[in-house]
Design a protein around this motif. Structure first.
Motif, PDB file in Angstrom:
ATOM      1  N   VAL A  19      27.782  28.301   5.914  1.00  0.00           N
ATOM      2  CA  VAL A  19      26.975  27.116   6.169  1.00  0.00           C
ATOM      3  C   VAL A  19      27.613  26.368   7.335  1.00  0.00           C
ATOM      4  CG1 VAL A  19      26.099  24.956   5.235  1.00  0.00           C
ATOM      5  CG2 VAL A  19      26.251  26.967   3.767  1.00  0.00           C
ATOM      6  N   GLY A  20      26.852  26.246   8.428  1.00  0.00           N
ATOM      7  CA  GLY A  20      27.372  25.566   9.603  1.00  0.00           C
ATOM      8  C   GLY A  20      26.713  24.219   9.795  1.00  0.00           C
ATOM      9  N   CYS A  21      25.568  24.230  10.471  1.00  0.00           N
ATOM     10  CA  CYS A  21      24.930  22.960  10.853  1.00  0.00           C
ATOM     11  C   CYS A  21      24.194  22.283   9.705  1.00  0.00           C
ATOM     12  CB  CYS A  21      23.953  23.218  11.990  1.00  0.00           C
ATOM     13  SG  CYS A  21      22.532  24.247  11.505  1.00  0.00           S
ATOM     14  N   GLU A  22      23.718  23.048   8.739  1.00  0.00           N
ATOM     15  CA  GLU A  22      22.882  22.546   7.631  1.00  0.00           C
ATOM     16  C   GLU A  22      21.602  21.892   8.124  1.00  0.00           C
ATOM     17  OE1 GLU A  22      24.888  21.216   3.902  1.00  0.00           O
ATOM     18  OE2 GLU A  22      26.521  20.734   5.303  1.00  0.00           O
TER      19      GLU A  22
ATOM     20  N   GLY B 288      19.266  23.999  10.135  1.00  0.00           N
ATOM     21  CA  GLY B 288      18.377  25.047  10.616  1.00  0.00           C
ATOM     22  C   GLY B 288      18.589  25.449  12.056  1.00  0.00           C
ATOM     23  N   ALA B 289      19.675  24.989  12.680  1.00  0.00           N
ATOM     24  CA  ALA B 289      19.844  25.232  14.111  1.00  0.00           C
ATOM     25  C   ALA B 289      20.726  26.430  14.446  1.00  0.00           C
ATOM     26  CB  ALA B 289      20.424  23.986  14.778  1.00  0.00           C
ATOM     27  N   CYS B 290      21.716  26.750  13.607  1.00  0.00           N
ATOM     28  CA  CYS B 290      22.734  27.720  14.034  1.00  0.00           C
ATOM     29  C   CYS B 290      22.503  29.136  13.508  1.00  0.00           C
ATOM     30  CB  CYS B 290      24.126  27.243  13.623  1.00  0.00           C
ATOM     31  SG  CYS B 290      24.484  27.386  11.855  1.00  0.00           S
ATOM     32  N   GLY B 291      21.803  29.282  12.416  1.00  0.00           N
ATOM     33  CA  GLY B 291      21.524  30.614  11.863  1.00  0.00           C
ATOM     34  C   GLY B 291      22.644  31.213  11.037  1.00  0.00           C
ATOM     35  N   ALA B 292      23.760  30.514  10.908  1.00  0.00           N
ATOM     36  CA  ALA B 292      24.899  31.087  10.169  1.00  0.00           C
ATOM     37  C   ALA B 292      24.546  31.410   8.720  1.00  0.00           C
ATOM     38  CB  ALA B 292      26.086  30.124  10.213  1.00  0.00           C
ATOM     39  N   CYS B 293      23.616  30.666   8.162  1.00  0.00           N
ATOM     40  CA  CYS B 293      23.301  30.788   6.729  1.00  0.00           C
ATOM     41  C   CYS B 293      22.188  31.793   6.450  1.00  0.00           C
ATOM     42  CB  CYS B 293      22.862  29.428   6.205  1.00  0.00           C
ATOM     43  SG  CYS B 293      21.322  28.876   7.001  1.00  0.00           S
TER      44      CYS B 293
ATOM     45  N   ARG C 223      16.582  30.829   6.752  1.00  0.00           N
ATOM     46  CA  ARG C 223      17.749  29.940   6.856  1.00  0.00           C
ATOM     47  C   ARG C 223      17.966  29.295   5.489  1.00  0.00           C
ATOM     48  NH1 ARG C 223      18.601  28.994  12.995  1.00  0.00           N
ATOM     49  NH2 ARG C 223      17.871  31.067  13.412  1.00  0.00           N
TER      50      ARG C 223
ATOM     51  N   CYS D 246      19.978  27.236   4.420  1.00  0.00           N
ATOM     52  CA  CYS D 246      20.283  25.799   4.318  1.00  0.00           C
ATOM     53  C   CYS D 246      19.012  24.969   4.264  1.00  0.00           C
ATOM     54  CB  CYS D 246      21.157  25.344   5.482  1.00  0.00           C
ATOM     55  SG  CYS D 246      20.320  25.294   7.088  1.00  0.00           S
TER      56      CYS D 246
HETATM   57  S1  FES Z   1      23.713  26.301   8.419  1.00  0.00           S
HETATM   58 FE1  FES Z   1      22.960  26.309  10.481  1.00  0.00          FE
HETATM   59  S2  FES Z   1      20.949  27.100  10.252  1.00  0.00           S
HETATM   60 FE2  FES Z   1      21.666  26.921   8.211  1.00  0.00          FE
END
Ligand code: FES
Ligand code: FES
Length: 153
Positions: free
Chosen positions: A36-39, A41-46, A56, A58
């Motif tokens: 979980v990065g940005c929480e 919807g911007a980074c795609g990590a999740c 996504r 998050c």
């Molecule tokens: S934590 Fe970045 S898109 Fe979900």
């Protein structure tokens, strides 16, 4: 709220607060490969797959996943295989550094390759455009995706 879903093919029932994200729900069950990065919807990590589609986690509530089949990076390699072909070629092509983005990228690419089994470099770059990596510069990932489709080249 009580929800039931399949997690990496295994039936699972659990309680979730109405505001719990799918990402937190998954991680609270020990599947911490999903980051979980940005929480926002911007980074795609999740990114995980819900009924085969990249999502996504998050931005999705756990209760919205009731009745679905959720696949995380822990379920990426097929039964018996230690690594999915993408995981192997990511390793070989040095397509990760810190690895924070990697699970989300692999889940995105696995779904992409189902629809586009023989992608061009441009299509691979487009597929990666929604996943942020601040380490690698992406070129290793593009090589890794291509190599995963033509392992003998
Ligand atoms: S934590 Fe970045 S898109 Fe979900
Ligand atoms: S490998 Fe570090 S953010 Fe992508």
């Amino acid at each position: 709220m009580r929800i039931s879903l399949h997690l990496n093919g295994v039936p699972h029932a659990g309680d979730a607060e109405p505001r719990t994200s799918l990402a937190d729900f998954i991680r609270e069950r020990g599947l911490t490969g999903t980051k979980v990065g940005c929480e926002q919807g911007a980074c795609g990590a999740c990114t995980v797959q819900v009924d085969g589609e990249p999502v996504r986690a998050c931005l999705m509530l756990a209760v919205q996943a009731d009745g679905t089949s959720v696949r995380t990076v822990e379920g990426l390699a097929a039964g018996g295989e230690e690594l999915h072909p993408l995981q192997r070629t990511f390793h070989e092509e040095h397509a990760l550094q810190c690895g924070f983005c990697t699970a989300g990228i692999l889940m995105t690419l696995d779904a992409f390759l189902r629809d586009t089994p023989d992608p061009t470099g441009e299509q691979i770059r487009e597929a990666l455009s929604g996943n942020l990596c601040r380490c690698t510069g992406y070129e290793g990932m593009v090589r890794a995706v291509a190599k995963s489709r033509r392992p003998n080249v």
